[in-house]
Design an enzyme around this catalytic site. Sequence first.
Site, PDB file in Angstrom:
ATOM      1  NE  ARG A 105       4.457  -6.511  -2.523  1.00 14.80           N
ATOM      2  CZ  ARG A 105       4.336  -5.193  -2.490  1.00 14.80           C
ATOM      3  NH1 ARG A 105       4.257  -4.553  -1.335  1.00 14.80           N
ATOM      4  NH2 ARG A 105       4.298  -4.490  -3.601  1.00 14.80           N
ATOM      5  CG  ASN A 143      -0.175  -3.581   1.125  1.00 13.70           C
ATOM      6  OD1 ASN A 143      -0.285  -2.471   1.635  1.00 13.70           O
ATOM      7  ND2 ASN A 143       0.416  -3.780  -0.034  1.00 13.70           N
ATOM      8  CD  GLU A 144      -1.017  -2.044  -3.637  1.00 17.54           C
ATOM      9  OE1 GLU A 144      -0.216  -2.829  -4.152  1.00 17.54           O
ATOM     10  OE2 GLU A 144      -1.020  -0.836  -3.897  1.00 17.54           O
ATOM     11  CD  GLU A 315       0.940   1.702  -0.647  1.00 16.55           C
ATOM     12  OE1 GLU A 315       1.528   1.624  -1.743  1.00 16.55           O
ATOM     13  OE2 GLU A 315       0.766   0.729   0.102  1.00 16.55           O
ATOM     14  CD1 TRP A 323       6.255  -0.222  -8.192  1.00 17.10           C
ATOM     15  CD2 TRP A 323       5.091  -0.194 -10.095  1.00 17.10           C
ATOM     16  NE1 TRP A 323       5.253   0.720  -8.051  1.00 17.10           N
ATOM     17  CE2 TRP A 323       4.517   0.742  -9.211  1.00 17.10           C
ATOM     18  CE3 TRP A 323       4.513  -0.354 -11.362  1.00 17.10           C
ATOM     19  CZ2 TRP A 323       3.417   1.528  -9.549  1.00 17.10           C
ATOM     20  CZ3 TRP A 323       3.422   0.422 -11.703  1.00 17.10           C
ATOM     21  CH2 TRP A 323       2.886   1.347 -10.802  1.00 17.10           C
ATOM     22  CD  GLU A 363       8.364  -1.709  -2.893  1.00 16.29           C
ATOM     23  OE1 GLU A 363       8.254  -0.946  -1.911  1.00 16.29           O
ATOM     24  OE2 GLU A 363       7.420  -2.370  -3.363  1.00 16.29           O
ATOM     25  CG  MET A 365      16.583   1.129  -7.891  1.00 12.71           C
ATOM     26  SD  MET A 365      18.010   2.174  -7.539  1.00 12.71           S
ATOM     27  CE  MET A 365      18.016   3.204  -8.991  1.00 12.71           C
ATOM     28  CG  HIS A 366       9.137   3.132  -4.659  1.00  9.35           C
ATOM     29  ND1 HIS A 366       8.685   4.271  -4.031  1.00  9.35           N
ATOM     30  CD2 HIS A 366       8.068   2.586  -5.270  1.00  9.35           C
ATOM     31  CE1 HIS A 366       7.381   4.396  -4.265  1.00  9.35           C
ATOM     32  NE2 HIS A 366       6.988   3.387  -5.013  1.00  9.35           N
TER      33      HIS A 366
HETATM   34  C1  GAL Z   1       2.239  -0.708  -3.685  1.00  9.51           C
HETATM   35  C2  GAL Z   1       2.404  -1.470  -2.391  1.00  9.51           C
HETATM   36  C3  GAL Z   1       3.533  -0.933  -1.563  1.00  9.51           C
HETATM   37  C4  GAL Z   1       4.734  -0.670  -2.421  1.00  9.51           C
HETATM   38  C5  GAL Z   1       4.366   0.280  -3.514  1.00  9.51           C
HETATM   39  C6  GAL Z   1       5.521   0.641  -4.411  1.00  9.51           C
HETATM   40  O1  GAL Z   1       1.702  -1.527  -4.665  1.00  9.51           O
HETATM   41  O2  GAL Z   1       1.233  -1.455  -1.627  1.00  9.51           O
HETATM   42  O3  GAL Z   1       3.847  -1.846  -0.541  1.00  9.51           O
HETATM   43  O4  GAL Z   1       5.190  -1.877  -2.931  1.00  9.51           O
HETATM   44  O5  GAL Z   1       3.387  -0.321  -4.316  1.00  9.51           O
HETATM   45  O6  GAL Z   1       5.112   1.497  -5.443  1.00  9.51           O
END
Ligand code: GAL
Length: 633
Positions: A105, A143-144, A315, A323, A363, A365-366
């Site tokens: 992304r 986003n970010e 978030e 990550w 993601e 594992m998130h």
């Molecule tokens: C943020 C992001 C999200 C997701 C999240 C995972 O940086 O905006 O889309 O990737 O981290 O921790």
Amino acid sequence: MKRTLGVCYYPEHWPEDQWASDAAQMVATGLTWVRIGEFGWSRMEPAPGTFTWDWLDRAIDVLGNAGLKIILGTPTATPPRWMVDKHPDMLAVDAEGRTRKFGSRRHYDFSHLGYREECKRIARLMGERYGKNPHIAAWQIDNEYDCHDTTLSYSQAARAGFQDWLAQKYQSPDALNRAWGNVFWSMEYDDFDQIDLPNLTVTEPNHPHQLAFRRYSSDQVVAFNKVQADELRTHTHAPLIHNYMGRITTFDHWKVGAALDIASWDSYPIGFLSDRLEGTPAFKQAFLRQGHPDNQAFHHDLYRAVGKGRMWVMEQQPGPVNWAPYNPAPLPGMARLWAWEAFAHGAETVCYFRWRQAPFAQEQMHAGLLRPDSAPAPALAEARQVADEIEALSDVGTAQAQAALVFDYESAWAWDAQPQGADFEMFRLAFAAYCALRRTGLNIDILPPETSDLSGYKLVMAPGAMKLSDPLKQALATFEGIALVGPRTDTKTEELSMPNPLGPNLPGTDITVSLTESMPPDDAITLEDGGRFVHWFEHLEGHADVIAQTASGQPAIMGTKNLRYLAGWPDGATFDQIIRGACAELDLEAKALPEGLRIRDTGTHRFVFNYANHAQDWRGTTIPAAGVHWEAL
Ligand code: GAL
């Protein structure tokens, strides 16, 4: 104001027949908001000009009819594959000259005007379709910004844009040559077309060249955001938001924020501690499952100011992330503590990321509030608890801060270009000052560099601000508390050269930095009272009072009753001592909070947060590990 909770949700990841039960369960958990859409471009417009809005229409209906308020994201952080075919030169290029490819992304270049136009178009189409939809109560743009290091790009689009930006700023190559001092090493230009981006040079590029590129790159983020904001404004009255990150200094958040209504940020305390913050191994071990006890507060305070008083957490980490180098689970209670801490610092809303853990892709594992099999993950019950507690505590009030810290992004770029010592970094210095202020239990506001009003504050700090703005200088000239500026404050011109007379040029006090030293990590300058300056030390001369000195008799703090210059970078204990001393002079109560215990006073309550992994006593009350305590003021 009653605080609210929300969650990030991706209807496009789940079978449609699951949406209604998900929505009902969100409501049952006590959530008010759901954020959707921000990565959905390939499902909104699967081919250029071919639109499939029907699924999004239905998702909005289902979520909205369940009683949730929706934050709708523009999907511009994830351009679909066809977009890259249409604009092959929209991909960013890294400093080594390598193209950053499709397949994750944020694969776009902020300088690419064709892509910017595509973003304006999708924002317009979404605004036209959903701008008046009563379920859409807020918008998130992109986003970010800068996530995955995406502010800077060394592409052809950036080169052309930079040259144009330089031509507008300097008007003639001659003016630019003079401003940058290009006579040094025969770096003079005859034409703006000759000026390259400051990468891949033999040794370091000229500092003002680097700083100009950083200013230019920041301006592209500001412009990229504003194009979408302006477009959405014509279709909706709902607030516009961006979700910033922690410890990002590559673009001027004050300027991006000027076009938006609310500043939100994405809070991942545990990922941050392991990946992005300094700390001894013992400190990192002690806070492994809680995060740095001051990092969240710093960003709440920063973004509350960027949002002109309106701040959200868009978030919130719910469990292990995927990550960071290592991804431990939070201590039980942290998903609740982080939310309450955000509220105490003024957050209107905290949204957990994400509703259900994805079983596929990057993601998987998130953690989320639900496991991939839809069973509750540990944070679900904590979110429920916070929702119940909000009902019982309808107003936590807003806070008055006694201390203020000036934070300037341009200075971060200046010191990146010219660190002069490997450990000198703007965020690190500002954060060190912030942590020390916070260990005294003071409430802190973070202020933009153009601040003109310091009334209401007793203690003001402006470490590392390369050049104090005129409004701030005027405010400092009449400030009645104690302002502590330095190290490295007001020591450069706009173009990152040495001013003549040498800086700092502080109102009403005669101080000059005559020589600057940086030191390796194990070295320090010892102060007369036993304190230490680390990383950085400036030799001061002039006619101002010497308020503290080094063991060898050089000035360590110099100035007047109200305006003082700090000659070095104090270590933690020394920072504490200096701030405590100033508080004593000001008649301000300075607490000595134990490691991990932090407080925040709002207009109505005192909140006490225990970031430690063991119980701690707060004036007779035992607060368990990861516990939150509040008492009415
Ligand atoms: C943020 C992001 C999200 C997701 C999240 C995972 O940086 O905006 O889309 O990737 O981290 O921790």
